[in-house]
Design an enzyme around this catalytic site. Structure first.
Site, PDB file in Angstrom:
ATOM      1  CG  ASP A  45      -2.071   0.877   1.129  1.00  0.00           C
ATOM      2  OD1 ASP A  45      -3.060   0.365   1.176  1.00  0.00           O
ATOM      3  OD2 ASP A  45      -2.048   1.948   0.902  1.00  0.00           O
ATOM      4  CB  ALA A 100      -3.846  -0.648  -4.463  1.00  0.00           C
ATOM      5  CB  THR A 128     -16.872  -0.988  -8.446  1.00  0.00           C
ATOM      6  OG1 THR A 128     -18.414  -0.253  -7.793  1.00  0.00           O
ATOM      7  CG2 THR A 128     -16.498  -0.286  -9.666  1.00  0.00           C
ATOM      8  CG  ASP A 129     -22.335  -1.578  -7.778  1.00  0.00           C
ATOM      9  OD1 ASP A 129     -21.588  -0.760  -7.615  1.00  0.00           O
ATOM     10  OD2 ASP A 129     -23.425  -1.626  -7.005  1.00  0.00           O
ATOM     11  CB  SER A 131     -10.609   5.023 -13.695  1.00  0.00           C
ATOM     12  OG  SER A 131     -11.143   4.774 -12.125  1.00  0.00           O
ATOM     13  CE  LYS A 132     -12.172  -0.721  -9.307  1.00  0.00           C
ATOM     14  NZ  LYS A 132     -11.221  -1.187  -8.439  1.00  0.00           N
ATOM     15  CG  LEU A 165     -24.366   8.196   2.694  1.00  0.00           C
ATOM     16  CD1 LEU A 165     -24.933   9.655   2.507  1.00  0.00           C
ATOM     17  CD2 LEU A 165     -25.542   7.347   2.019  1.00  0.00           C
TER      18      LEU A 165
HETATM   19  P1  NAD Z   1      -9.959   2.731  -0.075  1.00  0.00           P
HETATM   20  O1  NAD Z   1      -9.861   3.926  -0.730  1.00  0.00           O
HETATM   21  O2  NAD Z   1     -10.597   2.693   1.349  1.00  0.00           O
HETATM   22  O3  NAD Z   1      -8.459   2.221   0.156  1.00  0.00           O
HETATM   23  C1  NAD Z   1      -7.798   2.019  -1.059  1.00  0.00           C
HETATM   24  C2  NAD Z   1      -6.462   1.617  -0.722  1.00  0.00           C
HETATM   25  O4  NAD Z   1      -5.695   1.714  -1.857  1.00  0.00           O
HETATM   26  C3  NAD Z   1      -5.664   2.717   0.283  1.00  0.00           C
HETATM   27  O5  NAD Z   1      -5.025   2.157   1.535  1.00  0.00           O
HETATM   28  C4  NAD Z   1      -4.808   3.556  -0.429  1.00  0.00           C
HETATM   29  O6  NAD Z   1      -3.566   4.000   0.277  1.00  0.00           O
HETATM   30  C5  NAD Z   1      -4.079   2.489  -1.408  1.00  0.00           C
HETATM   31  N1  NAD Z   1      -3.825   3.037  -2.615  1.00  0.00           N
HETATM   32  C6  NAD Z   1      -4.335   4.105  -3.323  1.00  0.00           C
HETATM   33  N2  NAD Z   1      -3.315   4.200  -4.485  1.00  0.00           N
HETATM   34  C7  NAD Z   1      -2.442   3.491  -4.385  1.00  0.00           C
HETATM   35  C8  NAD Z   1      -1.239   3.419  -5.168  1.00  0.00           C
HETATM   36  N3  NAD Z   1      -0.855   4.100  -6.236  1.00  0.00           N
HETATM   37  N4  NAD Z   1      -0.546   2.178  -4.926  1.00  0.00           N
HETATM   38  C9  NAD Z   1      -0.401   1.540  -3.548  1.00  0.00           C
HETATM   39  N5  NAD Z   1      -1.631   1.734  -2.885  1.00  0.00           N
HETATM   40  C10 NAD Z   1      -2.544   2.710  -3.258  1.00  0.00           C
HETATM   41  O7  NAD Z   1     -10.872   1.957  -0.849  1.00  0.00           O
HETATM   42  P2  NAD Z   1     -12.172   0.813  -0.644  1.00  0.00           P
HETATM   43  O8  NAD Z   1     -13.263   1.573  -0.560  1.00  0.00           O
HETATM   44  O9  NAD Z   1     -11.379  -0.138   0.387  1.00  0.00           O
HETATM   45  O10 NAD Z   1     -12.064  -0.069  -1.922  1.00  0.00           O
HETATM   46  C11 NAD Z   1     -10.869  -1.039  -2.207  1.00  0.00           C
HETATM   47  C12 NAD Z   1     -11.216  -1.591  -3.691  1.00  0.00           C
HETATM   48  O11 NAD Z   1     -12.599  -1.989  -3.791  1.00  0.00           O
HETATM   49  C13 NAD Z   1     -11.372  -0.583  -4.700  1.00  0.00           C
HETATM   50  O12 NAD Z   1     -10.466  -1.276  -5.967  1.00  0.00           O
HETATM   51  C14 NAD Z   1     -12.560  -0.199  -5.175  1.00  0.00           C
HETATM   52  O13 NAD Z   1     -12.805   0.081  -6.501  1.00  0.00           O
HETATM   53  C15 NAD Z   1     -13.236  -1.467  -4.879  1.00  0.00           C
HETATM   54  N6  NAD Z   1     -14.915  -1.492  -4.357  1.00  0.00           N
HETATM   55  C16 NAD Z   1     -15.158  -0.576  -3.176  1.00  0.00           C
HETATM   56  C17 NAD Z   1     -16.492  -0.538  -2.979  1.00  0.00           C
HETATM   57  C18 NAD Z   1     -16.866   0.345  -1.758  1.00  0.00           C
HETATM   58  O14 NAD Z   1     -18.181   0.205  -1.436  1.00  0.00           O
HETATM   59  N7  NAD Z   1     -16.055   1.152  -1.032  1.00  0.00           N
HETATM   60  C19 NAD Z   1     -17.442  -1.183  -3.564  1.00  0.00           C
HETATM   61  C20 NAD Z   1     -16.988  -1.919  -4.562  1.00  0.00           C
HETATM   62  C21 NAD Z   1     -15.546  -2.190  -4.966  1.00  0.00           C
HETATM   63  O1  TDX Z   2     -22.143  13.574   1.461  1.00  0.00           O
HETATM   64  C1  TDX Z   2     -22.560  12.696   0.759  1.00  0.00           C
HETATM   65  N1  TDX Z   2     -24.123  12.868   0.256  1.00  0.00           N
HETATM   66  C2  TDX Z   2     -24.694  12.159  -0.395  1.00  0.00           C
HETATM   67  O2  TDX Z   2     -26.070  12.085  -0.634  1.00  0.00           O
HETATM   68  C3  TDX Z   2     -22.156  11.531   0.204  1.00  0.00           C
HETATM   69  C4  TDX Z   2     -20.632  11.482   0.463  1.00  0.00           C
HETATM   70  C5  TDX Z   2     -22.836  10.621  -0.716  1.00  0.00           C
HETATM   71  N2  TDX Z   2     -24.151  10.860  -1.043  1.00  0.00           N
HETATM   72  C6  TDX Z   2     -24.794   9.941  -1.892  1.00  0.00           C
HETATM   73  C7  TDX Z   2     -24.294   9.617  -3.077  1.00  0.00           C
HETATM   74  C8  TDX Z   2     -24.550   8.287  -3.411  1.00  0.00           C
HETATM   75  O3  TDX Z   2     -25.849   8.049  -4.281  1.00  0.00           O
HETATM   76  O4  TDX Z   2     -24.617   8.915  -1.089  1.00  0.00           O
HETATM   77  C9  TDX Z   2     -24.700   7.638  -2.202  1.00  0.00           C
HETATM   78  C10 TDX Z   2     -23.427   6.805  -1.536  1.00  0.00           C
HETATM   79  O5  TDX Z   2     -22.495   7.717  -1.717  1.00  0.00           O
HETATM   80  P1  TDX Z   2     -20.696   7.291  -1.499  1.00  0.00           P
HETATM   81  O6  TDX Z   2     -20.861   6.862  -0.197  1.00  0.00           O
HETATM   82  O7  TDX Z   2     -20.014   8.459  -2.012  1.00  0.00           O
HETATM   83  O8  TDX Z   2     -20.620   5.777  -2.478  1.00  0.00           O
HETATM   84  P2  TDX Z   2     -20.839   5.777  -4.230  1.00  0.00           P
HETATM   85  O9  TDX Z   2     -20.742   6.946  -4.886  1.00  0.00           O
HETATM   86  O10 TDX Z   2     -22.273   4.950  -4.219  1.00  0.00           O
HETATM   87  O11 TDX Z   2     -19.669   4.590  -4.310  1.00  0.00           O
HETATM   88  C11 TDX Z   2     -19.251   3.692  -3.527  1.00  0.00           C
HETATM   89  O12 TDX Z   2     -19.812   2.421  -3.937  1.00  0.00           O
HETATM   90  C12 TDX Z   2     -19.188   1.746  -4.954  1.00  0.00           C
HETATM   91  C13 TDX Z   2     -17.988   3.498  -3.308  1.00  0.00           C
HETATM   92  O13 TDX Z   2     -17.268   4.827  -2.982  1.00  0.00           O
HETATM   93  C14 TDX Z   2     -17.186   3.019  -4.465  1.00  0.00           C
HETATM   94  O14 TDX Z   2     -15.893   2.779  -4.226  1.00  0.00           O
HETATM   95  C15 TDX Z   2     -17.843   1.654  -4.881  1.00  0.00           C
HETATM   96  O15 TDX Z   2     -17.017   1.132  -6.041  1.00  0.00           O
END
Ligand code: NAD
Ligand code: TDX
Length: 353
Positions: free
Chosen positions: A33, A82, A130-131, A158-159, A195
């Site tokens: 990381d 990552a 991601t979806d 990008s994803k 959120l």
């Molecule tokens: P996050 O932002 O919490 O964590 C991302 C991690 O990647 C961090 O620890 C960051 O330091 C590291 N990172 C970023 N750039 C980097 C680089 N250039 N080199 C090395 N490390 C790097 O993200 P998350 O929410 O835990 O998501 C993780 C994965 O799951 C992502 O690929 C995201 O697209 C996918 N995903 C997330 C969600 C969600 O709801 N959060 C849902 C579906 C898929």
């Molecule tokens: O301040 C806010 N107010 C608000 O209304 C934020 C941060 C979000 N929202 C809304 C936007 C979305 O409809 O809430 C919903 C959820 O927002 P996020 O938590 O930013 O998630 P989303 O944009 O749906 O994306 C997330 O799910 C898929 C993750 O961030 C992604 O990494 C993942 O791939």
């Protein structure tokens, strides 16, 4: 088995690292990381002492460093999480998303291909996606693994691009890959820009709750620990070259979810009913805001036998309890103090050590 997990200091990655180091003591787990603002080694304090775990600080956009790491370690498997992950940040700074999510993924694919050099028996490159790559649904329909890609934000574009590169390395070079596309995760250790943790933190501090537009967008929420268990099942049993959707059949309109969250917070903080929801403030909508996500995970459930473990109401209650029980974590993350942790634990920060 020597396994490389990228992004293991982030939200989902830290749960995946915890799951694998505890469940598979015979595996060596290397967490790579770069510790961006979203990476926090404090997320892994309970497992960092385990002998089968080690941390490497480095950037996946640095091809020379990645090549060296693969040559020195000869990983058997990669679970690649990552990424830059926040949609709002992608609207403000899209290029960082191209660099990490697209170029970073291609660097890892190249390194794995070179080091495995055609000997793919027992090897696996697992890409976490991601979806959001499927775009936006109207009030009807559900994303399956065959839904055409239609990303709208720089993040989801990008994803989507990274998913295409992973499939190209499978089809062109025979790299053994598997991909999963998961819905929105929630639970402990999520950075309070997304959120649910943002709103928990704001309610705690009696700050406004910025609801984008009317709050009518729908997201399909999954307990992060259930995502980690799905990743385990797919890593070990998923079919080479296949894609699996992950989700809990748990759709919530934002405004309804926020209402439930406010009720839980009022109860837990012993505030008057309605006090938290009075903080709701409707603000300008997110640009290109996808209306609805809903994921069909029946392939994963039927072919690999995975299912989610808890209901959303229970998971949300546990999530609130975790954040209220770990307010020091929230303080550290929102003040930036967690960024000092690497220096204290591992000496002064340096890339690629
Ligand atoms: P996050 O932002 O919490 O964590 C991302 C991690 O990647 C961090 O620890 C960051 O330091 C590291 N990172 C970023 N750039 C980097 C680089 N250039 N080199 C090395 N490390 C790097 O993200 P998350 O929410 O835990 O998501 C993780 C994965 O799951 C992502 O690929 C995201 O697209 C996918 N995903 C997330 C969600 C969600 O709801 N959060 C849902 C579906 C898929
Ligand atoms: O301040 C806010 N107010 C608000 O209304 C934020 C941060 C979000 N929202 C809304 C936007 C979305 O409809 O809430 C919903 C959820 O927002 P996020 O938590 O930013 O998630 P989303 O944009 O749906 O994306 C997330 O799910 C898929 C993750 O961030 C992604 O990494 C993942 O791939």
């Amino acid at each position: 088995m020597h396994l490389l997990i990228t992004g293991g200091a982030g939200f989902i990655g830290s749960h995946v690292v915890r799951h694998f180091v505890k469940r598979y003591p015979a595996y060596t787990i290397t967490n790579l990381d770069s510790l961006t603002y979203a990476g926090n080694l404090g997320n892994l304090r309970d497992v960092e002492h385990l002998v089968n775990y080690r941390f490497v600080k480095g950037d996946i956009t640095d091809q020379a460093f990645i090549d060296r790491l693969f040559l020195e370690n000869r990983f058997d498997g990669v679970i690649h999480l990552a990424a830059e992950s926040h949609v709002d940040r992608s609207i403000a700074s899209p290029v960082e998303f191209v660099m990490t999510n697209v170029l970073g993924t291609v660097n890892l694919l190249n390194a794995a291909r070179r080091v495995w050099d055609g000997c793919f028996e027992g090897k696996r490159f697992y890409h976490i996606s991601t979806d959001e790559v499927y775009g936006s649904l109207g009030s009807e329909g559900i994303f399956t693994e065959r839904t055409p890609y239609d990303p709208h934000s720089p993040y989801s574009a990008s994803k989507a691009a990274s998913d295409h590169f992973v499939r190209a390395w499978h089809d062109t070079y025979g790299l053994p890959v598997v991909i999963s596309n998961c819905s929105n995760n929630y639970g402990p250790y999520q950075f309070p820009e997304k959120l649910i943790p943002l709103f928990i933190n704001n309610i705690r501090l009696k700050k406004p709750l910025p609801v984008y537009g009317k709050g009518e967008n729908v997201r399909d929420w999954l307990w992060v620990i259930d995502h980690a268990s799905a990743i385990d099942v797919i890593f070990h049993k998923g079919k080479n070259g296949d894609t699996y959707n992950i989700g809990g059949h748990n759709e919530w309109k934002n405004i309804d979810l926020i209402g439930l969250l406010c009720d839980i917070m009022d109860r837990k903080l012993q505030r008057e009913p309605g006090e938290s929801s009075s903080l709701i403030t409707h603000v300008a909508d997110r640009a290109g805001h996808d209306l609805r996500y809903a994921i069909d995970s029946s392939k994963l459930q039927e072919e690999l036998g995975w299912s989610p473990s808890i209901r959303f109401e229970e998971g949300l209650e546990k999530t609130v309890e975790w954040y209220l029980g770990n307010q020091d974590w929230l303080e550290q993350v929102t003040s930036g103090a967690y960024l000092d942790y690497y220096g204290k634990m591992y000496g002064s920060p340096s890339s690629g050590d």
